[in-house]
Write a protein that holds these residues in place. Structure first.
Motif: not given
Length: 217
Positions: A134-138, A140
Motif C-alpha cells: 500500500y502507498r498513500r501517495s501514488g 499501490s
C-alpha cells in the motif's frame, strides 16, 4: 389566360421508369455511403494507433440484399463494440468489485490469449505469489519477492531446484519486482470521433441520391 397541359407518352410507363430510377439511385447512394463510412472509421482507428486488427472489426451491410429499393438502408458496425466504443467516448473505468484495477507492468508479460495478463493468470503461470504494497501517495503495488529480472525483462523465481528435490534460494541477484500497479479507476482518453464521420456522411447523402438519379426519357 388559358393554360394547357399535354402528357406525351404513357403516364404509367413514365412513372414506373421514374420509380425504378429512384430505387437505383437510393440503393447506390446508400451502398456508397455505408462503404465510405466504413472506410472513414477504419482510417480513424488506424490513425489513432489502435492497429489494423481493430480497424478490420468495422463492417458494413446493405439492406434489402440483392434488389434496389426506395427504402434502402446501410448498417455500419463493429464486431468489437465495447473496445471501439470505449475509445470513442473516453469512459471512466472502475473495478467491477469496487476495489482495484490491476495495470500490468512490462515485467508481467502478456496473457497466453494475447493482451493484458491478469493477476490470477500471472500467479498460476509463474507459481509465485504476489505481495500487496500500500502507498498513500501514488498507486499501490503488487510485487514479487526474491526474483531475478533478466535482460529481456522476464521475471524468474530466484531459487535453485536440486535433483534430490531440495530447493534453495540464491542470494546473488535477489530482488523485488513490481508486477502490477493498483489504481481505483482509470480515465481512458478519447481517441476517436466516429459520430463526426457519421454526420458528414448523413449530410452528403441527399446529394449522393440526386447525383445517382438518372433522368428517364
Amino acid at each position: 389566360m388559358k393554360l394547357g397541359v399535354n402528357i406525351i407518352g404513357d403516364i404509367a410507363r413514365i412513372m414506373e421508369a421514374e420509380v425504378k430510377a429512384g430505387e437505383k439511385a437510393v440503393t447506390t447512394a446508400m451502398r456508397d455511403a455505408g462503404t465510405g463510412l466504413k472506410s472513414a472509421w477504419r482510417a480513424q482507428i488506424t490513425g489513432a494507433g489502435l492497429g489494423t486488427r481493430l480497424a478490420r472489426t468495422i463492417r458494413s451491410e446493405q439492406y434489402p440484399k440483392g434488389r434496389p429499393s426506395l427504402n434502402a438502408a446501410a448498417l455500419v458496425w463493429s464486431k468489437a463494440p465495447v473496445i471501439v466504443g470505449a475509445h470513442d467516448t473516453g469512459p471512466l473505468i472502475r473495478s467491477k468489485d469496487g476495489f482495484w484495477l490491476a495495470i500490468p507492468m512490462p515485467e508481467a508479460g502478456r496473457s497466453i490469449r494475447g493482451g493484458r495478463i491478469s493477476t490470477g493468470e500471472w500467479e498460476r503461470r509463474t507459481g509465485m505469489r504476489l505481495r500487496f504494497v500500500y502507498r498513500r501517495s501514488g498507486p499501490s503495488l503488487l510485487v514479487a519477492d526474491n526474483v531475478r529480472v533478466s535482460k529481456s525483462g522476464r521475471v524468474r523465481e530466484n531459487i535453485t531446484r536440486h535433483k534430490d528435490g531440495r530447493i534453495s534460494s540464491r542470494l546473488k541477484g535477489r530482488a523485488t519486482a513490481v508486477i502490477f500497479l493498483l489504481v481505483p479507476q482509470v480515465k481512458l482518453p478519447k481517441r476517436l470521433g466516429l459520430v463526426r464521420d457519421a454526420r458528414a456522411v448523413e449530410s452528403a447523402l441527399p446529394g449522393m441520391i440526386v447525383a445517382n438519379w438518372e433522368e428517364t426519357r
